[in-house]
Motif scaffolding. Structure first.
Motif, PDB file in Angstrom:
ATOM      1  N   ILE A   1      73.006  81.219  38.230  1.00  0.00           N
ATOM      2  CA  ILE A   1      72.848  82.326  39.183  1.00  0.00           C
ATOM      3  C   ILE A   1      74.217  82.810  39.651  1.00  0.00           C
TER       4      ILE A   1
ATOM      5  N   SER B   1      75.382  86.535  38.465  1.00  0.00           N
ATOM      6  CA  SER B   1      75.355  87.482  39.584  1.00  0.00           C
ATOM      7  C   SER B   1      76.723  88.124  39.769  1.00  0.00           C
TER       8      SER B   1
ATOM      9  N   THR C   1      67.790  90.557  36.913  1.00  0.00           N
ATOM     10  CA  THR C   1      68.863  90.416  37.895  1.00  0.00           C
ATOM     11  C   THR C   1      69.632  91.726  38.049  1.00  0.00           C
TER      12      THR C   1
ATOM     13  N   GLY D   1      68.818  86.734  42.042  1.00  0.00           N
ATOM     14  CA  GLY D   1      69.385  85.716  41.164  1.00  0.00           C
ATOM     15  C   GLY D   1      68.443  85.238  40.082  1.00  0.00           C
TER      16      GLY D   1
ATOM     17  N   SER E   1      68.085  85.169  47.326  1.00  0.00           N
ATOM     18  CA  SER E   1      68.268  86.538  46.851  1.00  0.00           C
ATOM     19  C   SER E   1      67.058  87.410  47.137  1.00  0.00           C
TER      20      SER E   1
END
Length: 267
Positions: free
Chosen positions: A198, A202, A164, A170, A27
């Motif tokens: 994650i 996400s 995030t 993430g 990420s």
């Protein structure tokens, strides 16, 4: 297709590759690739990053679950506050960031500059986390008892969720140390559990964007598919490459990228 766009699609492969090799860090690459190579607005790029990283991490989490390296109870304890925080951040907080955050003399800090500089600071923290050699500890035993410090795990979940939501990352570099220290998970199980967390938060964060942004699904699905190919390759290659050395090398690369973003946005 322009060279920068071609490099952007190649970057999608690299994002998945990194996730597959070290269980995180992909990420950190996604937003700069989408902004500097594809040419997206940072706010849109963070939203797209949530989807790409979320879907790609699902693949990694499934593979780790099949190996018994995902702790579902810890995932729930950590993920609930993280999910709430990331959704509320994307749904309300990000849209409240003004076009001009503040002015210093004649220099205006726009929301795009603010988000990229904030992201660079996150990259700096991530790079230090990856470069630092972890101390040997007693929780390398896969059969050791798991101790749940609920308040601290929940607080960490909220912090990671907000982070995030703002930068579209993430947060694996924060989640993994938290799971090792607070839940006493073995490192391999912490990595697998982190991928599951994650993935879920996400994608939940991305849902918060659907009412705020117009999504180019054709581009996003192609980019994500390339990232999935990358993580499949990365998981396979990880059997033959030292994860510790690779993680440290990627940490130095992330450090350089962070300074580049700060220089590009501010100077």
């Amino acid at each position: 297709m322009e060279l920068t766009e071609l490099l952007g699609y190649l970057g999608a492969l690299i994002v998945g590759l990194v996730l597959g090799l070290i269980g995180g860090g992909g990420s950190i690459l996604t937003v700069p690739i989408l902004v500097y190579l594809i040419g997206l607005n940072p706010i849109i790029a963070t939203a797209y990053s949530l989807f790409v990283v979320g879907v790609t991490s699902v693949i990694g989490a499934i593979k780790n679950f099949q190996k018994g390296l995902v702790d579902l109870k810890t995932s729930v304890v950590f993920a609930i506050p993280a999910l709430i925080a990331v959704y509320l951040t994307r749904r309300f907080l990000v849209s409240l960031i003004p076009d001009v955050v503040f002015t210093v003399g004649d220099f205006e800090v726009t929301n795009a500059v603010f988000i990229m500089v904030f992201f660079a600071i996150v990259m700096l923290l991530a790079s230090l986390s990856m470069i630092r050699t972890p101390k040997n500890n007693s929780n390398d035993d896969e059969t050791s008892d798991i101790i749940y410090n609920y308040p601290l795990i929940g607080l960490e979940g909220i912090v990671v969720g907000v982070l995030t939501g703002i930068v579209g990352a993430g947060g694996g570099f924060l989640i993994i140390p938290a799971l090792v220290v607070l839940a006493k998970l073995p490192m391999k199980k912490a990595v697998g559990t982190s991928l599951l967390i994650i993935a879920v938060k996400s994608l939940i964060g991305f849902l918060g964007d659907l009412s705020n942004l117009s999504i180019d699904w054709s581009f996003l699905l192609i980019f994500t598919a390339l990232s999935i190919v990358g993580i499949i390759i990365g998981v396979y290659i990880s059997k033959f490459i030292s994860g510790t050395k690779l993680k440290k090398g990627f940490g130095y690369f992330t450090l350089i990228m962070a300074f580049y973003i700060i220089y590009k946005e501010l100077f």
